[in-house]
Scaffold this active site. Structure first.
Site, short mmCIF file in Angstrom:
data_model
loop_
_atom_site.label_atom_id
_atom_site.label_comp_id
_atom_site.label_asym_id
_atom_site.label_seq_id
_atom_site.Cartn_x
_atom_site.Cartn_y
_atom_site.Cartn_z
N GLY A 1 9.96 -23.81 17.63
CA GLY A 1 10.33 -22.48 18.09
C GLY A 1 10.62 -21.54 16.94
N THR A 2 10.81 -20.26 17.28
CA THR A 2 11.34 -19.28 16.33
C THR A 2 10.26 -18.58 15.50
OG1 THR A 2 13.43 -20.47 16.07
CG2 THR A 2 12.90 -18.93 14.37
N THR A 3 10.57 -17.34 15.09
CA THR A 3 9.81 -16.64 14.05
C THR A 3 10.80 -16.00 13.09
OG1 THR A 3 8.04 -16.12 15.63
CG2 THR A 3 8.05 -14.92 13.56
N GLY B 1 8.15 -20.76 11.42
CA GLY B 1 8.26 -20.91 12.86
C GLY B 1 6.95 -20.79 13.60
N SER B 2 7.04 -20.99 14.91
CA SER B 2 5.83 -21.04 15.74
C SER B 2 5.11 -19.71 15.83
CB SER B 2 6.20 -21.52 17.15
OG SER B 2 7.21 -20.69 17.71
#
Length: 219
Positions: free
Chosen positions: A14-16, A145-146
């Site tokens: 997850g996350t950017t 992140g993704s």
């Protein structure tokens, strides 16, 4: 029982987060969504932290691992300042984090970090660290992140080597905004900060909304 590799995959997807090196400082930005598998576990997750007067850091991966590391590094930075009367430099802070991560390499802290800081002698610095302590000193920008593939597309198109913080803020917000539109594991708002000779400045939601309006006007 969940194997270490399965645990790693679960918490690293997850996350950017993005970081930009500007000629007068550093810009850091993250989204606010925390996920557990396909569940949106938190819509106000904190992924941007002030470590010291001139250092801030973004996190991606396991929240617990990252928060534990941040508590340790923040305490070490305070102790360093009390003992020496000086702020820890971005390079020293990054090296300390790298040593902690590498020391745990057999049971790694499942987190990927971007550290931005301002050295009053050597200027702005931007680093990225992997879960086992590998350091990259970035000369332009980085993303984790993704949602990073989408963010990188914007950064590649918009970034210039002579970018100022004012322009860098808009580029970072645009990169995050684009990533959140395409990545299911990123979203729910943006956290934003810059670091320069005056220290760390974290922007309010209202200020970030102003940046988003400027970007939307240009589209």
């Amino acid at each position: 029982m969940i194997s270490n590799s399965e645990y790693h995959k679960e918490y690293m997807k997850g996350t950017t987060t993005v970081g930009l090196l500007c000629k007068d400082g550093v810009v850091l930005a993250t989204d606010k969504r925390a996920t557990m598998g396909n569940l949106i576990a938190d819509k106000e997750a904190k992924k941007l932290y002030k470590i010291d007067d001139y250092i801030a850091m973004t996190i991606a991966g396991s929240v617990g691992d990252a928060q534990s590391l941040i508590r340790l590094i923040s305490a070490e930075a305070k102790i360093y300042k009390m003992r020496t009367g000086n702020n820890m430099t971005p390079l020293s802070c990054t090296t300390l984090i790298s040593n902690v991560l590498h020391g745990n390499r057999h049971y790694p802290l499942l987190t990927q970090l971007i550290l931005g800081g301002y050295d009053l002698i050597n200027g702005a610095k931007l680093f990225s660290l992997d879960p086992v302590g590998g350091i990259n000193e970035e000369s332009s920008f980085t993303a984790t992140g993704s949602g990073s593939p989408t963010a990188y597309g914007v950064l590649e198109a918009e970034y210039r080597s002579d970018v100022t913080i004012d322009k860098g803020l808009l580029v970072a917000v645009k990169a995050l905004s684009s990533a959140m539109q395409r990545d299911a594991y990123s979203g729910n708002g943006i956290s934003l900060a810059h670091i320069n000779k005056d220290g760390v400045n974290i922007y309010s939601d209202e200020e970030i909304e102003g940046f988003l309006k400027k970007i939307n006007k240009k589209r």
